[in-house]
Design an enzyme around this catalytic site. Structure first.
Site, PDB file in Angstrom:
ATOM      1  N   ASN A  92       0.833  -1.209   0.000  1.00 13.50           N
ATOM      2  CA  ASN A  92       0.000   0.000   0.000  1.00 13.50           C
ATOM      3  C   ASN A  92       0.860   1.249   0.000  1.00 13.50           C
ATOM      4  O   ASN A  92       1.935   1.260   0.612  1.00 13.50           O
ATOM      5  CB  ASN A  92      -0.857   0.094   1.275  1.00 13.50           C
ATOM      6  CG  ASN A  92      -1.837  -1.038   1.422  1.00 13.50           C
ATOM      7  OD1 ASN A  92      -2.365  -1.548   0.437  1.00 13.50           O
ATOM      8  ND2 ASN A  92      -2.078  -1.437   2.659  1.00 13.50           N
ATOM      9  N   ASP A 131       1.040   4.515   1.911  1.00 13.53           N
ATOM     10  CA  ASP A 131       0.508   5.027   3.182  1.00 13.53           C
ATOM     11  C   ASP A 131       0.405   6.547   3.112  1.00 13.53           C
ATOM     12  O   ASP A 131       1.419   7.235   2.958  1.00 13.53           O
ATOM     13  CB  ASP A 131       1.432   4.624   4.337  1.00 13.53           C
ATOM     14  CG  ASP A 131       1.350   3.143   4.661  1.00 13.53           C
ATOM     15  OD1 ASP A 131       0.501   2.440   4.074  1.00 13.53           O
ATOM     16  OD2 ASP A 131       2.135   2.693   5.517  1.00 13.53           O
ATOM     17  N   ASN A 153       5.738  -4.373   3.922  1.00 17.62           N
ATOM     18  CA  ASN A 153       6.495  -3.988   5.125  1.00 17.62           C
ATOM     19  C   ASN A 153       7.329  -5.157   5.652  1.00 17.62           C
ATOM     20  O   ASN A 153       8.503  -4.991   6.013  1.00 17.62           O
ATOM     21  CB  ASN A 153       5.536  -3.530   6.234  1.00 17.62           C
ATOM     22  CG  ASN A 153       4.872  -2.196   5.939  1.00 17.62           C
ATOM     23  OD1 ASN A 153       5.257  -1.495   5.007  1.00 17.62           O
ATOM     24  ND2 ASN A 153       3.861  -1.850   6.729  1.00 17.62           N
ATOM     25  N   THR A 159       1.824 -10.717  20.379  1.00 20.16           N
ATOM     26  CA  THR A 159       2.605  -9.494  20.545  1.00 20.16           C
ATOM     27  C   THR A 159       1.921  -8.605  21.577  1.00 20.16           C
ATOM     28  O   THR A 159       0.690  -8.505  21.614  1.00 20.16           O
ATOM     29  CB  THR A 159       2.780  -8.754  19.209  1.00 20.16           C
ATOM     30  OG1 THR A 159       1.489  -8.437  18.671  1.00 20.16           O
ATOM     31  CG2 THR A 159       3.548  -9.606  18.207  1.00 20.16           C
ATOM     32  N   LEU A 160       2.740  -7.964  22.421  1.00 22.80           N
ATOM     33  CA  LEU A 160       2.209  -7.220  23.573  1.00 22.80           C
ATOM     34  C   LEU A 160       2.662  -5.767  23.551  1.00 22.80           C
ATOM     35  O   LEU A 160       2.795  -5.136  24.601  1.00 22.80           O
ATOM     36  CB  LEU A 160       2.680  -7.904  24.860  1.00 22.80           C
ATOM     37  CG  LEU A 160       2.303  -9.387  24.994  1.00 22.80           C
ATOM     38  CD1 LEU A 160       3.011 -10.021  26.182  1.00 22.80           C
ATOM     39  CD2 LEU A 160       0.784  -9.547  25.127  1.00 22.80           C
ATOM     40  N   GLY A 161       2.918  -5.217  22.352  1.00 26.47           N
ATOM     41  CA  GLY A 161       3.345  -3.826  22.258  1.00 26.47           C
ATOM     42  C   GLY A 161       4.625  -3.598  23.037  1.00 26.47           C
ATOM     43  O   GLY A 161       5.577  -4.381  22.948  1.00 26.47           O
ATOM     44  N   GLY A 204       4.537  -3.913  14.029  1.00 22.27           N
ATOM     45  CA  GLY A 204       4.151  -5.323  14.074  1.00 22.27           C
ATOM     46  C   GLY A 204       4.625  -6.062  12.824  1.00 22.27           C
ATOM     47  O   GLY A 204       5.006  -7.238  12.893  1.00 22.27           O
ATOM     48  N   ASP A 205       4.612  -5.383  11.687  1.00 18.47           N
ATOM     49  CA  ASP A 205       5.087  -6.016  10.447  1.00 18.47           C
ATOM     50  C   ASP A 205       6.599  -6.219  10.508  1.00 18.47           C
ATOM     51  O   ASP A 205       7.111  -7.248  10.039  1.00 18.47           O
ATOM     52  CB  ASP A 205       4.735  -5.154   9.234  1.00 18.47           C
ATOM     53  CG  ASP A 205       3.261  -4.807   9.189  1.00 18.47           C
ATOM     54  OD1 ASP A 205       2.441  -5.638   9.634  1.00 18.47           O
ATOM     55  OD2 ASP A 205       2.930  -3.701   8.730  1.00 18.47           O
ATOM     56  N   ALA A 218      11.711  -0.064  15.373  1.00 16.14           N
ATOM     57  CA  ALA A 218      10.813   0.489  14.346  1.00 16.14           C
ATOM     58  C   ALA A 218       9.883   1.570  14.892  1.00 16.14           C
ATOM     59  O   ALA A 218       9.435   2.429  14.120  1.00 16.14           O
ATOM     60  CB  ALA A 218       9.998  -0.637  13.715  1.00 16.14           C
TER      61      ALA A 218
HETATM   62  O1  RIB Z   1       0.668  -2.534   9.562  1.00  9.92           O
HETATM   63  C1  RIB Z   1       0.842  -1.242   9.023  1.00  9.92           C
HETATM   64  C2  RIB Z   1       0.360  -1.197   7.631  1.00  9.92           C
HETATM   65  O2  RIB Z   1      -1.033  -1.427   7.637  1.00  9.92           O
HETATM   66  C3  RIB Z   1       0.528   0.135   6.948  1.00  9.92           C
HETATM   67  O3  RIB Z   1       1.762   0.253   6.283  1.00  9.92           O
HETATM   68  C4  RIB Z   1      -0.681   0.209   6.041  1.00  9.92           C
HETATM   69  O4  RIB Z   1      -0.369   0.151   4.689  1.00  9.92           O
HETATM   70  C5  RIB Z   1      -1.576  -0.944   6.451  1.00  9.92           C
HETATM   71  O5  RIB Z   1      -1.503  -1.972   5.556  1.00  9.92           O
END
Ligand code: RIB
EC number: 2.7.1.15
Length: 308
Positions: free
Chosen positions: A13, A15, A45, A227-229, A258-259, A289
């Site tokens: 995507n 963003d 990501n 995952t717990l932040g 998270g990614d 990150a």
């Molecule tokens: O997890 C973050 C992502 O979620 C962003 O980069 C956005 O594109 C959505 O897919």
């Protein structure tokens, strides 16, 4: 011999990000910051996170034949990701509309665009990519039947060779077929995704992630990571459950953290780490990150992770 430690199959995507003091309520307008346009998408990501860390990575995705698609391809290539599996055309590139508040938390609305045109047939055409990967990592911003095709191909293997290990982050969450859930090793969820998947299971109302992990494991995955932040992550399989703490960092923007975590985790599994070791590394990547704005543009190199 595998050509790739990690194949990511998923979304890409553009963003569109605006900083806000607070999010508007229904019918309300608020003013925000200047617009920033970053490469993102949960699949893209993960691939960039792994590539920047030094992984041999490829991405199977679909983007539009437009400026956003070119932005995403450039970002993948700059991170060393093989883009042979990135298909172009069929619809405009996916877009994510993102607001980030002063605490670094985000809200995201995704218009899937080309992501929704990544089909099971595209997966069948990319069989050689799947056969060449040790691990395949998936999320749910592409059609569920496409995710299921990847999982079934991976589970069936390639002649006398087994297929790639399956990592799935069900985000955004959706009901999962039993065979998809059973193949996950691990299923990677945050609190929201865990509660969604547990539905009306009483353990979904529990406050401790150990209970979510146990209840999720009972549904079939080989292992679960919650995952717990800022508190790190929890790893659970049939034998044990372990909490892995995170590092104390100042969060600027959590978008894509998270990614980055899951991409790093999947890569480390691909190079032979056990699950707990891979998660210990991934929490450091996720922590790094959040200290910079944006998704892919915020992801650390291996040297930056080592210096944390
Ligand atoms: O997890 C973050 C992502 O979620 C962003 O980069 C956005 O594109 C959505 O897919």
């Amino acid at each position: 011999m595998h050509d790739y430690d990690l194949l990511v199959v998923g979304s890409a995507n553009a963003d569109l990000v605006v900083g806000v003091d607070r999010r508007p309520g229904a019918g309300e307008t608020v003013l925000g910051s200047d617009l920033a346009v970053h490469p993102g998408g949960k699949g893209a990501n993960q691939a960039v996170a792994a590539g920047r860390l030094g992984a041999r990575t490829a991405l199977l995705a679909r983007v539009g034949d437009d400026d956003h698609g070119r932005l995403l391809l450039d970002s993948q290539r700059a991170a060393g990701v093989d883009t042979v599996g990135v298909l172009v055309g069929g619809a405009p590139t996916g877009v994510a509309l993102i607001t980030v508040d002063p605490s670094g938390d985000n809200s995201i609305v995704v218009s899937p665009g080309a992501n929704s045109r990544l089909t099971p047939s595209d997966v069948r055409d990319a069989g050689s990519l799947l056969a060449a990967a040790r691990v395949v990592s998936l999320q749910l911003e592409i059609p569920l039947e496409t995710v299921a095709e990847v999982v079934r191909t991976a589970e069936a293997g390639f002649g006398d060779r087994s297929g790639p290990r399956v990592v799935l982050n069900p985000s955004p969450p959706a009901p999962l077929p039993a065979d998809v859930l059973a193949a996950c090793d691990p299923l990677v969820v945050n609190e929201h995704e865990a509660r969604y998947l547990l539905g009306d299971d009483p353990d979904g109302d529990a406050t401790d992630p150990e209970a979510w992990a146990a209840a999720l494991l009972a549904r079939g995955p080989r292992s679960v990571v919650v995952t717990l932040g800022g508190a790190g992550a929890l790893v659970a399989d049939r034998d044990r459950t372990v909490r892995i703490p995170s590092l104390p960092v100042e969060a600027v923007d959590t978008t894509g953290a998270g990614d980055a975590f899951t991409g790093a985790l999947a890569w480390r599994l691909g190079v032979g780490d056990d699950l707990e070791t891979a998660v210990r590394y991934a929490v450091r990547v996720g922590a790094a990150a959040v200290t910079r704005a944006g998704a892919q543009v915020s992801f650390p190199t291996a040297d930056e992770v080592a210096a944390l």
